[in-house]
Write a protein that holds these residues in place. Structure first.
Motif, PDB file in Angstrom:
ATOM      1  N   TYR A  44       0.819  -1.216   0.000  1.00 17.07           N
ATOM      2  CA  TYR A  44       0.000   0.000   0.000  1.00 17.07           C
ATOM      3  C   TYR A  44       0.849   1.261   0.000  1.00 17.07           C
ATOM      4  CZ  TYR A  44       1.323  -0.171   4.919  1.00 17.07           C
ATOM      5  OH  TYR A  44       2.046  -0.238   6.082  1.00 17.07           O
ATOM      6  N   CYS A  45       2.165   1.124   0.135  1.00 12.23           N
ATOM      7  CA  CYS A  45       3.030   2.276   0.415  1.00 12.23           C
ATOM      8  C   CYS A  45       3.421   3.014  -0.858  1.00 12.23           C
ATOM      9  CB  CYS A  45       4.283   1.801   1.149  1.00 12.23           C
ATOM     10  SG  CYS A  45       5.441   3.149   1.509  1.00 12.23           S
ATOM     11  N   ASP A  46       3.187   4.353  -0.858  1.00 12.64           N
ATOM     12  CA  ASP A  46       3.627   5.172  -1.981  1.00 12.64           C
ATOM     13  C   ASP A  46       4.724   6.151  -1.557  1.00 12.64           C
ATOM     14  OD1 ASP A  46       2.027   6.884  -0.464  1.00 12.64           O
ATOM     15  OD2 ASP A  46       1.271   7.966  -2.217  1.00 12.64           O
ATOM     16  N   PHE A  47       5.314   5.934  -0.369  1.00 15.54           N
ATOM     17  CA  PHE A  47       6.419   6.772   0.072  1.00 15.54           C
ATOM     18  C   PHE A  47       7.692   6.389  -0.689  1.00 15.54           C
ATOM     19  CE2 PHE A  47       4.195   6.958   4.433  1.00 15.54           C
ATOM     20  CZ  PHE A  47       3.446   8.043   4.030  1.00 15.54           C
ATOM     21  N   ASN A  48       8.675   7.262  -0.618  1.00 17.13           N
ATOM     22  CA  ASN A  48       9.953   6.983  -1.272  1.00 17.13           C
ATOM     23  C   ASN A  48      10.751   6.007  -0.408  1.00 17.13           C
ATOM     24  OD1 ASN A  48      12.094   7.178  -3.103  1.00 17.13           O
ATOM     25  ND2 ASN A  48      13.053   8.826  -1.925  1.00 17.13           N
ATOM     26  N   THR A 211       0.862   8.345  23.954  1.00 18.31           N
ATOM     27  CA  THR A 211       0.467   9.746  24.124  1.00 18.31           C
ATOM     28  C   THR A 211      -0.200  10.297  22.869  1.00 18.31           C
ATOM     29  OG1 THR A 211       2.747  10.289  23.536  1.00 18.31           O
ATOM     30  CG2 THR A 211       2.176  10.350  25.878  1.00 18.31           C
ATOM     31  N   HIS A 212      -0.046   9.574  21.750  1.00 20.20           N
ATOM     32  CA  HIS A 212      -0.513  10.073  20.459  1.00 20.20           C
ATOM     33  C   HIS A 212      -0.905   8.882  19.591  1.00 20.20           C
ATOM     34  CE1 HIS A 212      -0.244  11.983  16.445  1.00 20.20           C
ATOM     35  NE2 HIS A 212      -0.222  13.155  17.039  1.00 20.20           N
ATOM     36  N   LEU A 213      -1.980   9.041  18.826  1.00 20.36           N
ATOM     37  CA  LEU A 213      -2.408   8.007  17.882  1.00 20.36           C
ATOM     38  C   LEU A 213      -2.635   8.635  16.510  1.00 20.36           C
ATOM     39  CD1 LEU A 213      -4.868   5.868  20.011  1.00 20.36           C
ATOM     40  CD2 LEU A 213      -3.124   4.910  18.504  1.00 20.36           C
ATOM     41  N   SER A 214      -2.000   8.054  15.497  1.00 14.71           N
ATOM     42  CA  SER A 214      -2.323   8.395  14.112  1.00 14.71           C
ATOM     43  C   SER A 214      -3.241   7.290  13.608  1.00 14.71           C
ATOM     44  CB  SER A 214      -1.051   8.465  13.263  1.00 14.71           C
ATOM     45  OG  SER A 214      -0.202   9.494  13.720  1.00 14.71           O
ATOM     46  N   TRP A 215      -4.493   7.622  13.389  1.00 12.88           N
ATOM     47  CA  TRP A 215      -5.521   6.625  13.032  1.00 12.88           C
ATOM     48  C   TRP A 215      -6.156   7.066  11.731  1.00 12.88           C
ATOM     49  CZ3 TRP A 215     -11.193   6.441  13.587  1.00 12.88           C
ATOM     50  CH2 TRP A 215     -11.704   5.134  13.490  1.00 12.88           C
ATOM     51  N   TYR A 216      -5.883   6.333  10.655  1.00 13.19           N
ATOM     52  CA  TYR A 216      -6.284   6.814   9.344  1.00 13.19           C
ATOM     53  C   TYR A 216      -6.709   5.664   8.450  1.00 13.19           C
ATOM     54  CZ  TYR A 216      -1.393   5.513   8.545  1.00 13.19           C
ATOM     55  OH  TYR A 216      -0.195   4.835   8.507  1.00 13.19           O
ATOM     56  N   GLN A 217      -7.501   6.010   7.454  1.00  5.88           N
ATOM     57  CA  GLN A 217      -8.080   5.010   6.558  1.00  5.88           C
ATOM     58  C   GLN A 217      -7.093   4.625   5.457  1.00  5.88           C
ATOM     59  OE1 GLN A 217     -12.090   5.902   5.160  1.00  5.88           O
ATOM     60  NE2 GLN A 217     -11.640   4.913   3.214  1.00  5.88           N
ATOM     61  N   LEU A 218      -6.996   3.332   5.186  1.00  2.67           N
ATOM     62  CA  LEU A 218      -6.200   2.844   4.068  1.00  2.67           C
ATOM     63  C   LEU A 218      -6.782   3.380   2.759  1.00  2.67           C
ATOM     64  CD1 LEU A 218      -4.122   0.907   2.699  1.00  2.67           C
ATOM     65  CD2 LEU A 218      -5.884  -0.870   2.845  1.00  2.67           C
ATOM     66  N   THR A 219      -5.936   3.970   1.959  1.00  5.81           N
ATOM     67  CA  THR A 219      -6.350   4.422   0.633  1.00  5.81           C
ATOM     68  C   THR A 219      -5.443   3.773  -0.410  1.00  5.81           C
ATOM     69  OG1 THR A 219      -4.947   6.397   0.830  1.00  5.81           O
ATOM     70  CG2 THR A 219      -7.273   6.641   1.407  1.00  5.81           C
ATOM     71  N   LEU A 220      -5.992   3.539  -1.581  1.00  3.88           N
ATOM     72  CA  LEU A 220      -5.223   2.920  -2.661  1.00  3.88           C
ATOM     73  C   LEU A 220      -4.557   4.028  -3.474  1.00  3.88           C
ATOM     74  CD1 LEU A 220      -7.736   0.154  -3.848  1.00  3.88           C
ATOM     75  CD2 LEU A 220      -6.062   0.106  -1.975  1.00  3.88           C
ATOM     76  N   GLU A 221      -3.217   4.040  -3.445  1.00  5.14           N
ATOM     77  CA  GLU A 221      -2.458   5.103  -4.089  1.00  5.14           C
ATOM     78  C   GLU A 221      -1.833   4.606  -5.394  1.00  5.14           C
ATOM     79  OE1 GLU A 221      -2.579   8.032  -2.997  1.00  5.14           O
ATOM     80  OE2 GLU A 221      -3.226   7.822  -0.913  1.00  5.14           O
ATOM     81  N   PRO A 222      -1.750   5.473  -6.412  1.00  2.49           N
ATOM     82  CA  PRO A 222      -1.084   5.080  -7.661  1.00  2.49           C
ATOM     83  C   PRO A 222       0.358   4.616  -7.414  1.00  2.49           C
ATOM     84  CG  PRO A 222      -2.249   7.156  -7.937  1.00  2.49           C
ATOM     85  CD  PRO A 222      -2.289   6.837  -6.476  1.00  2.49           C
ATOM     86  N   ASN A 223       0.858   3.798  -8.300  1.00  3.67           N
ATOM     87  CA  ASN A 223       2.232   3.288  -8.240  1.00  3.67           C
ATOM     88  C   ASN A 223       2.477   2.398  -7.031  1.00  3.67           C
ATOM     89  OD1 ASN A 223       2.963   4.827 -10.596  1.00  3.67           O
ATOM     90  ND2 ASN A 223       3.056   6.629  -9.267  1.00  3.67           N
ATOM     91  N   VAL A 225       1.393  -1.680  -5.297  1.00  4.21           N
ATOM     92  CA  VAL A 225       0.863  -3.004  -5.625  1.00  4.21           C
ATOM     93  C   VAL A 225      -0.657  -3.012  -5.469  1.00  4.21           C
ATOM     94  CG1 VAL A 225       0.828  -5.440  -4.934  1.00  4.21           C
ATOM     95  CG2 VAL A 225       2.998  -4.192  -5.024  1.00  4.21           C
ATOM     96  N   PHE A 226      -1.154  -2.414  -4.387  1.00  2.00           N
ATOM     97  CA  PHE A 226      -2.600  -2.401  -4.150  1.00  2.00           C
ATOM     98  C   PHE A 226      -3.357  -1.641  -5.245  1.00  2.00           C
ATOM     99  CE2 PHE A 226      -3.158  -3.274   0.715  1.00  2.00           C
ATOM    100  CZ  PHE A 226      -2.773  -4.589   0.490  1.00  2.00           C
ATOM    101  N   TRP A 227      -2.728  -0.641  -5.831  1.00  2.00           N
ATOM    102  CA  TRP A 227      -3.382   0.117  -6.900  1.00  2.00           C
ATOM    103  C   TRP A 227      -3.580  -0.781  -8.127  1.00  2.00           C
ATOM    104  CZ3 TRP A 227      -5.681   4.785  -7.327  1.00  2.00           C
ATOM    105  CH2 TRP A 227      -5.896   5.312  -8.615  1.00  2.00           C
ATOM    106  N   ASN A 228      -2.555  -1.578  -8.417  1.00  2.00           N
ATOM    107  CA  ASN A 228      -2.604  -2.454  -9.592  1.00  2.00           C
ATOM    108  C   ASN A 228      -3.369  -3.751  -9.331  1.00  2.00           C
ATOM    109  OD1 ASN A 228      -1.001  -0.754 -11.313  1.00  2.00           O
ATOM    110  ND2 ASN A 228       0.772  -1.340 -10.105  1.00  2.00           N
ATOM    111  N   GLN A 229      -3.378  -4.201  -8.075  1.00  2.00           N
ATOM    112  CA  GLN A 229      -4.087  -5.426  -7.697  1.00  2.00           C
ATOM    113  C   GLN A 229      -4.951  -5.112  -6.466  1.00  2.00           C
ATOM    114  OE1 GLN A 229      -1.173  -8.614  -7.190  1.00  2.00           O
ATOM    115  NE2 GLN A 229       0.143  -7.623  -8.699  1.00  2.00           N
TER     116      GLN A 229
END
Length: 401
Positions: A44-48, A211-223, A225-229
């Motif tokens: 799912y990762c589109d980071f560098n 002390t902190h939570l990052s809680w976010y929805q999975l999104t399908l990003e271009p480029n 594996v999840f985007w293509n499949q």
């Protein structure tokens, strides 16, 4: 961009404006350091991020980071760092010795604020946990641990290499290592996830008392594996139920939402991210890192660095891949795209302070957004309504007309 000294007024957002003023004070300064390697790239990762070789080029990369920083120093002379954020990739793949040499080199070049926040992104795998004590001894005082889920089948679907037990242990190890301030990264809307699945993950995260939570929805990003499949994701009704029930659960347990996907105990929002969202300045060093720096003459410049690690480490190539000075036409949208992500928004005075543009430049878009119920009618603040937070793109579009 040179300072605009034309005699005629500028037109943007539907209002006539004077040329942009010099900035009376510069915003807080932060540093983002990108470590681009991971054990394995998640689907799912589109980071560098790039799959790591068995032996990482730690020494060469630290040398390159410091040389990269040297090229940006002329733009920040006389300022101090309020925060540092190690992102990736997986920064916790680097040894404490390498990160220690890097931090020492940074401090020799730019003074640290006495209360500087230094965050390191870490994976919950056992290998990384063993380094937590050493990281804390370096002065790193905040961890951000990438959990994503505690459930084995969900972790496998996401391509994660840790298991649920390691995820639970990581929080305990962080606390034992002396981290009294840490974030857990958690996703929802995962493949085939039910409401009960999502709330189970969230309850487990809350039980670990971050002390902190990052809680976010999975999104399908271009480029990716999840985007293509594409996997089978929950229906929209289920996603909405997860969002509503999860936000209520977080609020019941004292986690206040202060940004679209960020929740914190009182006094514990991420200062580095708050600076980013309130249009503060940050140097970006490392492969693919982005930066944004304000200059006293009113110029605001965004930069981006060479993306591929092999190119970034190549002495024949430049660290900087490009830069762009923001124009007066671009600044209102650029400022609001960040500021309106904050649930409380920002004080109105911050707009002229951080952009050099008069508040009146937002007048037409502001009226339209208020009439549409997307922006709060509050002269002293720029803040989205609850509806505006749900339809943030629509809200931002009103400032492009």
């Amino acid at each position: 961009m040179t300072h605009d000294s034309s005699a005629s007024p500028l037109i943007f957002g539907g209002a006539a404006q004077s040329p942009r003023a010099a900035l009376p004070t510069l915003p807080p300064l932060a540093l983002y350091i990108h470590i681009p390697w991971c054990v394995r790239k998640c689907p799912y990762c589109d980071f560098n991020s790039h799959t790591a070789s068995p032996v990482l080029p730690e020494e060469e990369y630290v040398d390159a980071l410091l040389a990269d920083l040297d090229q940006d120093l002329h733009a920040v002379y006389g300022r101090e760092l309020s925060s540092i954020f190690f992102g990736g990739g997986t920064p916790s793949l680097f040894s404490a010795a390498a990160l220690g040499r890097l931090l020492k080199g940074v401090e020799q070049r730019i003074p640290f604020a006495s209360d500087i926040e230094i965050t390191l992104e870490a994976n919950p795998g056992t290998f990384e946990q063993e380094k937590f004590v050493a990281y804390r001894a370096l002065g790193i005082n905040r961890l951000s641990i990438g959990i994503q889920s505690f459930q084995e089948e969900k972790l496998k679907a996401l391509g994660r290499i840790h298991n649920g037990d390691e995820a639970v242990r990581a929080a305990g190890m962080a606390r034992q290592a002396g981290f009294d301030n840490f974030n857990l990264d958690l996703m929802h809307g995962l493949p085939d996830q039910s409401l009960d699945d999502a709330l189970s993950d969230l309850r487990q995260a809350i039980a670990l008392k971050p002390t902190h939570l990052s809680w976010y929805q999975l999104t399908l990003e271009p480029n990716t594996v999840f985007w293509n499949q594409p996997p089978t994701l929950p229906e929209d009704d289920t996603l909405w139920d997860i969002q509503e029930a999860g936000q209520a659960l977080l609020a019941e347990n004292g986690y206040a939402q202060y940004e679209v996907s960020a929740y914190a105990l009182p006094g514990r929002p991420a200062r580095h991210n708050l600076n980013y969202w309130s249009f503060g300045d940050f140097i970006g060093i490392g492969a693919g890192a982005h930066g944004k720096l304000s200059h006293p003459d009113g110029r605001i410049v965004r930069t981006w660095k060479t993306r591929l690690p092999k190119d970034y480490l190549n002495p024949a190539k430049s660290f900087k891949a490009g830069e762009k000075a923001l124009t007066n036409d671009e600044l209102p949208f650029d400022f609001l795209m960040n500021a309106l992500r904050l649930t409380e928004g920002v004080e109105s005075r911050l707009y002229p302070e951080r952009t050099g543009l008069p508040l009146e430049s937002l007048a037409e878009g502001r009226r339209e957004a208020e009439q549409s119920g997307l922006l709060q009618v509050e002269p002293s603040r720029l803040a989205a309504t609850e509806r505006g937070q749900l339809f943030l793109n629509d809200l931002l579009q009103t400032f492009l007309s």
